[in-house]
Scaffold this active site. Structure first.
Site, mmCIF file in Angstrom:
data_model
loop_
_atom_site.group_PDB
_atom_site.id
_atom_site.type_symbol
_atom_site.label_atom_id
_atom_site.label_comp_id
_atom_site.label_asym_id
_atom_site.label_seq_id
_atom_site.Cartn_x
_atom_site.Cartn_y
_atom_site.Cartn_z
ATOM 1 N N ASP A 90 1.020 -1.291 -0.519
ATOM 2 C CA ASP A 90 0.331 -0.145 0.229
ATOM 3 C C ASP A 90 0.675 1.358 -0.008
ATOM 4 O O ASP A 90 1.871 1.114 0.693
ATOM 5 C CB ASP A 90 -1.195 -0.435 1.136
ATOM 6 C CG ASP A 90 -2.018 -0.586 1.165
ATOM 7 O OD1 ASP A 90 -2.335 -1.574 0.104
ATOM 8 O OD2 ASP A 90 -2.220 -1.189 1.725
ATOM 9 N N ARG A 123 -1.482 -0.207 -7.878
ATOM 10 C CA ARG A 123 -2.541 -0.515 -8.418
ATOM 11 C C ARG A 123 -3.146 1.057 -7.997
ATOM 12 O O ARG A 123 -1.887 1.883 -7.161
ATOM 13 C CB ARG A 123 -3.512 -0.801 -7.090
ATOM 14 C CG ARG A 123 -4.760 0.104 -6.568
ATOM 15 C CD ARG A 123 -5.182 0.042 -4.346
ATOM 16 N NE ARG A 123 -4.688 -1.843 -4.290
ATOM 17 C CZ ARG A 123 -4.540 -1.727 -2.814
ATOM 18 N NH1 ARG A 123 -4.068 -0.960 -1.991
ATOM 19 N NH2 ARG A 123 -4.415 -3.383 -2.596
HETATM 20 P P1 FDA Z 1 -14.585 9.730 -4.430
HETATM 21 O O1 FDA Z 1 -13.900 10.050 -3.132
HETATM 22 O O2 FDA Z 1 -14.317 11.127 -5.402
HETATM 23 O O3 FDA Z 1 -15.244 9.016 -4.318
HETATM 24 C C1 FDA Z 1 -16.273 8.322 -5.490
HETATM 25 C C2 FDA Z 1 -18.182 8.241 -4.387
HETATM 26 O O4 FDA Z 1 -17.188 6.952 -4.515
HETATM 27 C C3 FDA Z 1 -18.559 8.385 -3.743
HETATM 28 O O5 FDA Z 1 -19.684 9.603 -4.017
HETATM 29 C C4 FDA Z 1 -19.239 7.313 -3.110
HETATM 30 O O6 FDA Z 1 -20.329 7.511 -3.871
HETATM 31 C C5 FDA Z 1 -18.072 6.181 -2.876
HETATM 32 N N1 FDA Z 1 -17.147 6.216 -1.494
HETATM 33 C C6 FDA Z 1 -15.721 6.859 -1.687
HETATM 34 N N2 FDA Z 1 -15.359 6.381 -0.956
HETATM 35 C C7 FDA Z 1 -16.518 5.602 -0.026
HETATM 36 C C8 FDA Z 1 -16.491 5.434 1.797
HETATM 37 N N3 FDA Z 1 -15.502 5.545 2.164
HETATM 38 N N4 FDA Z 1 -17.914 4.927 2.113
HETATM 39 C C9 FDA Z 1 -18.950 4.979 1.183
HETATM 40 N N5 FDA Z 1 -18.337 5.905 -0.137
HETATM 41 C C10 FDA Z 1 -17.756 5.906 -0.842
HETATM 42 N N6 FDA Z 1 -5.509 5.276 -0.742
HETATM 43 C C11 FDA Z 1 -4.128 5.732 -0.033
HETATM 44 O O7 FDA Z 1 -3.441 6.553 0.178
HETATM 45 N N7 FDA Z 1 -3.280 4.775 -0.025
HETATM 46 C C12 FDA Z 1 -3.585 3.023 -0.282
HETATM 47 O O8 FDA Z 1 -2.629 1.819 -0.405
HETATM 48 C C13 FDA Z 1 -5.526 2.965 -0.617
HETATM 49 N N8 FDA Z 1 -5.465 1.863 -1.363
HETATM 50 C C14 FDA Z 1 -6.808 1.672 -1.531
HETATM 51 C C15 FDA Z 1 -7.496 0.218 -1.703
HETATM 52 C C16 FDA Z 1 -8.482 0.377 -2.094
HETATM 53 C C17 FDA Z 1 -8.647 -1.556 -3.334
HETATM 54 C C18 FDA Z 1 -9.582 1.439 -2.794
HETATM 55 C C19 FDA Z 1 -10.855 1.768 -3.653
HETATM 56 C C20 FDA Z 1 -8.934 2.566 -2.094
HETATM 57 C C21 FDA Z 1 -8.099 2.385 -1.367
HETATM 58 N N9 FDA Z 1 -7.436 3.551 -1.275
HETATM 59 C C22 FDA Z 1 -5.709 4.227 -0.779
HETATM 60 C C23 FDA Z 1 -8.586 4.401 -1.265
HETATM 61 C C24 FDA Z 1 -8.139 5.854 -2.660
HETATM 62 O O9 FDA Z 1 -6.946 6.550 -2.026
HETATM 63 C C25 FDA Z 1 -9.289 6.718 -2.070
HETATM 64 O O10 FDA Z 1 -9.153 7.450 -0.340
HETATM 65 C C26 FDA Z 1 -11.056 6.172 -1.233
HETATM 66 O O11 FDA Z 1 -11.278 4.526 -2.786
HETATM 67 C C27 FDA Z 1 -11.935 7.288 -2.169
HETATM 68 O O12 FDA Z 1 -11.523 7.206 -3.392
HETATM 69 P P2 FDA Z 1 -12.703 6.536 -4.381
HETATM 70 O O13 FDA Z 1 -11.919 6.682 -5.792
HETATM 71 O O14 FDA Z 1 -13.915 5.947 -4.208
HETATM 72 O O15 FDA Z 1 -13.317 8.326 -5.217
#
Ligand code: FDA
Length: 279
Positions: free
Chosen positions: A103, A156
């Protein structure tokens, strides 16, 4: 309240969550929660849980691998401590035909994390068994991806979850999203198997549309999402024929992870409170 986002305290809880997800056609990556250990003994203990996990996964038939954080493996004690600890885990993953995802944490660790993963991946036996995470909110990420792809390292891509200064990270969501789409296109064209980690429907549509337009096989990448987040979307992507991997965190040290999930979506506080009081 944390049980919506954390599979439980014990390895057995994580394995049972993994089995349930696998029954729905989802792949998993298991994360034993914990960050910033300060003694070699704590780093060894953190690693031991991953050795047990790799043994357990080798016996199960499900599509599963592991994700870990370098600060949990002794990075703050010394880079050599983290390297030795993770190196042994990657050796184990090679024997078990599995994969270790490192990560990405906050920017004090970005360069060291990339260097450590490149060094691990340089051992020929480890090729394809260790990968890293790149955050689209960082201004440096296009350059980092170019370097990692020159080694054929699996990435990732996520948006990024830590508080960072504007010199290092785009403060505006629209800029993060634009970078996410551009970096996704680079990854999809690279011929290496990567994970596109987001719950954002706009990012998911952009990924699908680009793959379709460029005739990129959907089996050559996977979507990744967090346990308990947008479960509807996880299932609908599987029904459409895409591969989806769910990140399943477990363990007693759930607090910082849980707080990052609440911080990135304040509506979750209300959502969880409602469910809590309904019980
Ligand atoms: P964004 O935050 O723009 O959200 C888009 C939409 O997704 C929201 O409107 C909502 O509908 C939904 N959503 C997003 N987060 C949600 C939540 N917590 N609860 C409910 N709904 C939610 N970060 C990092 O810094 N280092 C890492 O190693 C990782 N590893 C990682 C693994 C995996 C498999 C995922 C999916 C994410 C990570 N992350 C991470 C976290 C990532 O950086 C980020 O903070 C979250 O995924 C939220 O971003 P989104 O891309 O989902 O979009």
């Amino acid at each position: 309240m944390s049980s919506r986002f954390v599979a439980g305290f014990r390895i057995e809880d994580a394995l049972s969550a993994a089995d349930n997800l696998a029954a729905q056609g989802l792949a998993v990556t298991l994360d034993s929660l914990g960050e910033n250990v300060s003694t070699p003994a704590q780093a060894r203990n953190s690693a031991q849980i991953y050795h047990w996990l790799l043994d357990a996964l080798a016996k199960s038939k499900i599509d599963a691998n592991v994700s870990l954080k370098l600060t949990q493996m002794g990075m703050d004690i010394g880079h050599d401590v983290a390297f030795q600890t993770v190196s042994t885990l990657v050796d184990h993953a090679v024997q078990a035909n599995s994969f270790v995802r490192v990560d990405m944490e906050g920017t004090p660790y970005t360069q060291a994390t990339i260097d450590l993963v490149r060094k691990l991946h340089a051992k020929p036996a480890n090729r394809g068994h260790v990968g890293v995470v790149i955050q689209a909110y960082l201004r440096r990420s296009a350059g980092d991806i170019a370097n990692l792809l020159s080694d054929g390292i699996r990435i990732r891509l996520c948006k990024g979850a830590y508080q960072e200064p504007a010199e290092l990270a785009f403060p505006e969501k629209k800029d993060v999203d634009t970078n996410f789409v551009a970096l996704t296109e680079t990854l999809l064209k690279s011929g290496v198997f990567h994970g596109i980690a987001t719950h954002d429907p706009a990012m998911i549509d952009a990924t699908k549309n680009f793959a379709r337009a460029q005739r990129i096989d959907p089996a050559s990448f996977e979507f990744q999402m967090l346990y308990g987040v947008r479960r509807d979307l996880q299932r609908s992507l599987v029904q459409e024929g895409y591969k989806v991997r769910v990140y399943v965190p477990f363990g007693e040290e759930w607090y910082p992870y849980f707080m990052r999930r609440l911080a990135e979506r304040p509506a979750n506080v209300l959502f969880l409170a409602k469910n809590f009081f309904r019980k």
